[in-house]
Design an enzyme around this catalytic site. Sequence first.
Site, PDB file in Angstrom:
ATOM      1  N   GLU A  33      -1.111   0.565 -14.371  1.00 56.15           N
ATOM      2  CA  GLU A  33      -0.719   1.553 -13.372  1.00 56.15           C
ATOM      3  C   GLU A  33      -0.515   2.910 -14.037  1.00 56.15           C
ATOM      4  O   GLU A  33       0.175   3.011 -15.052  1.00 56.15           O
ATOM      5  CB  GLU A  33       0.578   1.096 -12.686  1.00 56.15           C
ATOM      6  CG  GLU A  33       1.284   2.138 -11.858  1.00 56.15           C
ATOM      7  CD  GLU A  33       0.435   2.687 -10.732  1.00 56.15           C
ATOM      8  OE1 GLU A  33       0.475   3.921 -10.506  1.00 56.15           O
ATOM      9  OE2 GLU A  33      -0.281   1.900 -10.066  1.00 56.15           O
ATOM     10  N   ARG A 107       6.947  -0.297   3.202  1.00 51.20           N
ATOM     11  CA  ARG A 107       5.969  -0.510   2.134  1.00 51.20           C
ATOM     12  C   ARG A 107       6.661  -0.693   0.782  1.00 51.20           C
ATOM     13  O   ARG A 107       6.218  -1.504  -0.035  1.00 51.20           O
ATOM     14  CB  ARG A 107       4.988   0.660   2.073  1.00 51.20           C
ATOM     15  CG  ARG A 107       4.166   0.860   3.335  1.00 51.20           C
ATOM     16  CD  ARG A 107       3.144   1.967   3.172  1.00 51.20           C
ATOM     17  NE  ARG A 107       2.021   1.525   2.370  1.00 51.20           N
ATOM     18  CZ  ARG A 107       0.895   1.014   2.865  1.00 51.20           C
ATOM     19  NH1 ARG A 107       0.758   0.867   4.177  1.00 51.20           N
ATOM     20  NH2 ARG A 107      -0.079   0.643   2.074  1.00 51.20           N
ATOM     21  N   TYR A 213       7.967   1.008  15.013  1.00 48.25           N
ATOM     22  CA  TYR A 213       8.484  -0.349  14.837  1.00 48.25           C
ATOM     23  C   TYR A 213       9.588  -0.330  13.789  1.00 48.25           C
ATOM     24  O   TYR A 213       9.651   0.554  12.924  1.00 48.25           O
ATOM     25  CB  TYR A 213       7.387  -1.345  14.455  1.00 48.25           C
ATOM     26  CG  TYR A 213       6.508  -0.959  13.289  1.00 48.25           C
ATOM     27  CD1 TYR A 213       6.872  -1.241  11.968  1.00 48.25           C
ATOM     28  CD2 TYR A 213       5.289  -0.317  13.502  1.00 48.25           C
ATOM     29  CE1 TYR A 213       6.057  -0.906  10.910  1.00 48.25           C
ATOM     30  CE2 TYR A 213       4.464   0.030  12.443  1.00 48.25           C
ATOM     31  CZ  TYR A 213       4.851  -0.272  11.155  1.00 48.25           C
ATOM     32  OH  TYR A 213       4.034   0.073  10.094  1.00 48.25           O
ATOM     33  N   ASP A 291      -8.270  -0.281  -0.636  1.00 41.19           N
ATOM     34  CA  ASP A 291      -8.690   1.064  -0.243  1.00 41.19           C
ATOM     35  C   ASP A 291      -9.754   1.635  -1.167  1.00 41.19           C
ATOM     36  O   ASP A 291     -10.480   2.555  -0.776  1.00 41.19           O
ATOM     37  CB  ASP A 291      -7.488   2.007  -0.228  1.00 41.19           C
ATOM     38  CG  ASP A 291      -6.640   1.859   1.025  1.00 41.19           C
ATOM     39  OD1 ASP A 291      -7.053   1.112   1.937  1.00 41.19           O
ATOM     40  OD2 ASP A 291      -5.561   2.472   1.089  1.00 41.19           O
TER      41      ASP A 291
END
Length: 399
Positions: A33, A107, A213, A291
């Site tokens: 990362e 998330r 939501y 993605d």
Amino acid sequence: MRGLRVGVIGAGIGGLSAALSLLAVGCDVQVYERSAALGEVGAGVQVSPNASRILHHLGLAGELARVGVRPLALHQRRWDDGRTLLRTPLGEPLEDRFGFPHYQAHRADLLAVLAAAVPAERIHLGHRLTGFQENRDRVRLRFAGRDDAEVDVLVGADGIHSDVREALFGPERPRFTGCIAYRGLVPAERLCHLDIEVTAQVFMGPGRHFVNYYVSGKRLMNFVAIVEQDSWARESWTDRGEVADALTAFAGWHPQVQGMLSAVDETFVWALFDRPPLAHWSRGRVTLLGDACHAMLPFMAQGAAQAIEDGATLATCLAGGAEPPAALREYERLRLPRASRMQALSSANKTRFHLPDGPEQQARDEAMAAGATDWSYDVVAWIYDHDAANPVPDGGTPR
């Protein structure tokens, strides 16, 4: 292929869930990362049964239940008076039908669950990939200011601006869709007077729509407000937006919409760009995931779920005994048609959500009332029944 060395670039939801699926079949996985700390931009994410099936099998059912919210229904409503256009149960009836629950989550909460499940020594922060070179039986990875690494398979899970994808297939030219999105989080206690159910709501109206939501144990309300706009230059999740602009864009909408926007402290705005499906995801011992290869508009709530599916199918293919290049071709063959279909449906929903009041809108509403459009169980069965760890070539469900 147990012990196969797999390097995953990117420690987002797609990269970490792929690492867990790969570890489960015996691969030697290392995740790289570029950021110095794990983090997730954005706010809410939907984990539908096709994704929760995978995460439950990876042993995360308890953690998902802890951080997730299980909505009662998907409630699609008219923009002004809030009239119900379609209400589809998402609680126990959905789990009974598809075998696994539907969660709504922040998330960052989902990312933390995934990161805690991957052994810490397999996540390497501060590793920015600067290039890679494939030899006959391995891929050498180069990082800025870090030692090189060698792997048998390289997986680019590095997001919408993927460096791995660009190295494989050249730069992309995304197309602005004509939509911008305001997003934000509101403490739930500020909204008690609005009497908002624990559902995923979609208010549809001329040229825009509004989604909301609960997340984080119902402590926060997540919203995304999509507005049509002529032009936009940047593609970013982190540009600050003006709450006043969002309120103006949704003037005259249902009181719940106005109430949520009025209660938010800050909002972020990003432009929605569309990308045509790639012809290929893989080359040799290098492939893409999430993605990086099939970024999709958020109008089917399937972006994260499809990335999670990718990792499960990739693990199955690599565990099948074929040499890595052949396994990656099989992964692409199994996944690309399904993800491309989801991209197309997500794009089409922009038009369906934003119809101006009139004959087309009335025909849409009649079709929704008849259960002949998305989110009726029969229509979404090909999405929710899919078992990505035991996939079939057409992207559907083995029968």
